[in-house]
Scaffold this active site. Structure first.
Site, PDB file in Angstrom:
ATOM      1  N   HIS A 118      -0.765 -19.730  29.912  1.00 37.03           N
ATOM      2  CA  HIS A 118      -0.284 -20.546  31.033  1.00 37.03           C
ATOM      3  C   HIS A 118      -1.358 -21.481  31.581  1.00 37.03           C
ATOM      4  O   HIS A 118      -1.244 -21.960  32.704  1.00 37.03           O
ATOM      5  CB  HIS A 118       0.245 -19.651  32.161  1.00 37.03           C
ATOM      6  CG  HIS A 118       1.558 -18.988  31.838  1.00 37.03           C
ATOM      7  ND1 HIS A 118       2.115 -17.978  32.589  1.00 37.03           N
ATOM      8  CD2 HIS A 118       2.437 -19.207  30.818  1.00 37.03           C
ATOM      9  CE1 HIS A 118       3.276 -17.601  32.056  1.00 37.03           C
ATOM     10  NE2 HIS A 118       3.482 -18.323  30.970  1.00 37.03           N
ATOM     11  N   ALA A 228      -3.943  -0.870  37.958  1.00 34.25           N
ATOM     12  CA  ALA A 228      -4.601  -1.234  36.700  1.00 34.25           C
ATOM     13  C   ALA A 228      -6.013  -0.659  36.599  1.00 34.25           C
ATOM     14  O   ALA A 228      -6.427  -0.194  35.531  1.00 34.25           O
ATOM     15  CB  ALA A 228      -4.629  -2.756  36.553  1.00 34.25           C
TER      16      ALA A 228
HETATM   17  P1  OAD Z   1       4.257 -10.989  38.827  1.00 29.85           P
HETATM   18  O1  OAD Z   1       3.771 -11.228  40.211  1.00 29.85           O
HETATM   19  O2  OAD Z   1       5.638 -11.391  38.491  1.00 29.85           O
HETATM   20  O3  OAD Z   1       4.157  -9.423  38.492  1.00 29.85           O
HETATM   21  C1  OAD Z   1       3.006  -8.688  38.769  1.00 29.85           C
HETATM   22  C2  OAD Z   1       3.232  -7.265  38.311  1.00 29.85           C
HETATM   23  O4  OAD Z   1       2.027  -6.564  38.528  1.00 29.85           O
HETATM   24  C3  OAD Z   1       4.344  -6.512  39.048  1.00 29.85           C
HETATM   25  O5  OAD Z   1       5.158  -5.834  38.118  1.00 29.85           O
HETATM   26  C4  OAD Z   1       3.566  -5.516  39.932  1.00 29.85           C
HETATM   27  O6  OAD Z   1       4.255  -4.291  40.085  1.00 29.85           O
HETATM   28  C5  OAD Z   1       2.320  -5.311  39.117  1.00 29.85           C
HETATM   29  N1  OAD Z   1       1.132  -4.934  39.918  1.00 29.85           N
HETATM   30  C6  OAD Z   1       0.830  -5.259  41.191  1.00 29.85           C
HETATM   31  N2  OAD Z   1      -0.356  -4.731  41.545  1.00 29.85           N
HETATM   32  C7  OAD Z   1      -0.811  -4.043  40.463  1.00 29.85           C
HETATM   33  C8  OAD Z   1      -1.991  -3.260  40.199  1.00 29.85           C
HETATM   34  N3  OAD Z   1      -2.938  -3.077  41.100  1.00 29.85           N
HETATM   35  N4  OAD Z   1      -2.108  -2.710  38.961  1.00 29.85           N
HETATM   36  C9  OAD Z   1      -1.144  -2.878  38.030  1.00 29.85           C
HETATM   37  N5  OAD Z   1      -0.034  -3.605  38.216  1.00 29.85           N
HETATM   38  C10 OAD Z   1       0.130  -4.174  39.418  1.00 29.85           C
HETATM   39  O7  OAD Z   1       3.179 -11.647  37.836  1.00 29.85           O
HETATM   40  P2  OAD Z   1       3.325 -12.089  36.319  1.00 29.85           P
HETATM   41  O8  OAD Z   1       4.203 -11.148  35.583  1.00 29.85           O
HETATM   42  O9  OAD Z   1       1.964 -12.339  35.813  1.00 29.85           O
HETATM   43  O10 OAD Z   1       3.454 -18.456  35.797  1.00 29.85           O
HETATM   44  O11 OAD Z   1       4.067 -13.479  36.469  1.00 29.85           O
HETATM   45  C11 OAD Z   1       4.340 -14.228  35.323  1.00 29.85           C
HETATM   46  C12 OAD Z   1       4.219 -15.699  35.577  1.00 29.85           C
HETATM   47  O12 OAD Z   1       5.055 -16.089  36.663  1.00 29.85           O
HETATM   48  C13 OAD Z   1       2.845 -16.152  36.020  1.00 29.85           C
HETATM   49  O13 OAD Z   1       1.970 -16.394  34.944  1.00 29.85           O
HETATM   50  C14 OAD Z   1       3.120 -17.419  36.739  1.00 29.85           C
HETATM   51  C15 OAD Z   1       4.310 -16.962  37.534  1.00 29.85           C
HETATM   52  O14 OAD Z   1       5.102 -17.899  38.049  1.00 29.85           O
HETATM   53  C16 OAD Z   1       2.910 -19.690  35.930  1.00 29.85           C
HETATM   54  O15 OAD Z   1       2.115 -19.984  36.790  1.00 29.85           O
HETATM   55  C17 OAD Z   1       3.372 -20.659  34.907  1.00 29.85           C
END
Ligand code: OAD
Ligand code: ZN
Length: 241
Positions: A118, A228
């Site tokens: 990304h 994590a």
């Molecule tokens: P999200 O914010 O959608 O998801 C984050 C995940 O991390 C969730 O499932 C949480 O439960 C988990 N989480 C939170 N704290 C945590 C911790 N301490 N340890 C482990 N897990 C934890 O983020 P992404 O899946 O990365 O795109 O989002 C995907 C994409 O959507 C991003 O790359 C971005 C966004 O819009 C762009 O910018 C193009």
């Protein structure tokens, strides 16, 4: 489990949460994904940039500045340790991190084999001459492109509706791997959310490490829940034991 010779690790915002970088979804206070009343999805699009470039530049200037004050956490360090140590245990072993994150915490944590599908906060992209350059300062004042002089720099971020980077490399990595691990991602955004199914189709073992079950959780052979910094470290310790 026998030590796998090739591992593809997909990471998302959750791996950087304990470094103080907000995730996009699922904030405890219900504000997850909001920035000054804008949904992140409304700021991170080419249409938003065309409509209100100052708003979008300001948003990314703020995030670019903010990540430079953050430090990698134990999970980033554990993945770097795995990449470094696994080939010593299993000759030819390979660890590839495919990250949706645009921060540089994997690199600062010591990982070398990182694909930023990304884009990256610390790069700017000139839409006039197509040059990509390292960038740490603001873009709101329309600085000239160092290569061509045009005031046409934008964040080198893949916005909604744009094509993620290095998809061919990612597919090749998945086709050569034995284990697919997903860390800290909600499984809400494609194509990354579909990697687990690709991996399963190709016969890989699939493991999810996340704070809570993600949207794609049912696709994984195995899920381990927790922050994590704890679950990733424990998993790496186990593989290297
Ligand atoms: P999200 O914010 O959608 O998801 C984050 C995940 O991390 C969730 O499932 C949480 O439960 C988990 N989480 C939170 N704290 C945590 C911790 N301490 N340890 C482990 N897990 C934890 O983020 P992404 O899946 O990365 O795109 O989002 C995907 C994409 O959507 C991003 O790359 C971005 C966004 O819009 C762009 O910018 C193009
Ligand atoms: Zn240029």
């Amino acid at each position: 489990m026998a030590k796998p010779p090739s591992i593809v690790i997909l990471t998302g915002a959750g791996i950087s949460a304990e470094s103080g970088i907000d995730t996009f979804r699922g904030g405890k206070d219900g504000r997850g994904g909001l920035w000054e009343q804008h949904r992140v999805e409304d700021v991170a699009t080419p249409e938003a940039f065309a409509r209100d470039p100052d708003l979008v530049q300001r948003f990314y200037d703020m995030r670019r500045a903010s990540i430079q004050t953050r430090q990698p956490n134990a999970a980033h360090h554990a993945l770097a340790r795995l990449e470094q140590a696994l080939p010593g245990l299993v000759p030819g072993a390979r660890v590839i991190v495919v990250t949706q994150n645009v921060d540089d915490l994997h690199e600062r944590g010591g990982s070398q084999n990182v694909i930023h599908m990304h884009g990256e906060h610390l790069k700017a992209w000139c839409t006039a001459c197509d040059t990509r350059i390292g960038w740490t300062g603001p873009l709101i004042d329309r600085p000239p492109c160092p290569a061509c002089g045009s005031a046409a720099l934008r964040p080198d971020i893949v916005w909604f509706g744009e094509v993620p980077y290095r998809m061919d490399d990612i597919h090749t990595a998945l086709s050569q791997a034995d284990l697919f691990v997903s860390i800290g991602t909600s499984g809400a955004v494609y194509p990354a959310a579909g990697f687990v199914r690709l991996a399963r189709d190709r016969g890989l073992h699939t493991l999810e490490l996340n704070l809570e079950r993600s949207q794609g959780s049912a696709w994984f052979h195995e899920t381990r829940l927790g922050p994590a910094s704890e679950v990733v470290t424990a998993w790496v310790d186990e593989l290297l034991a």
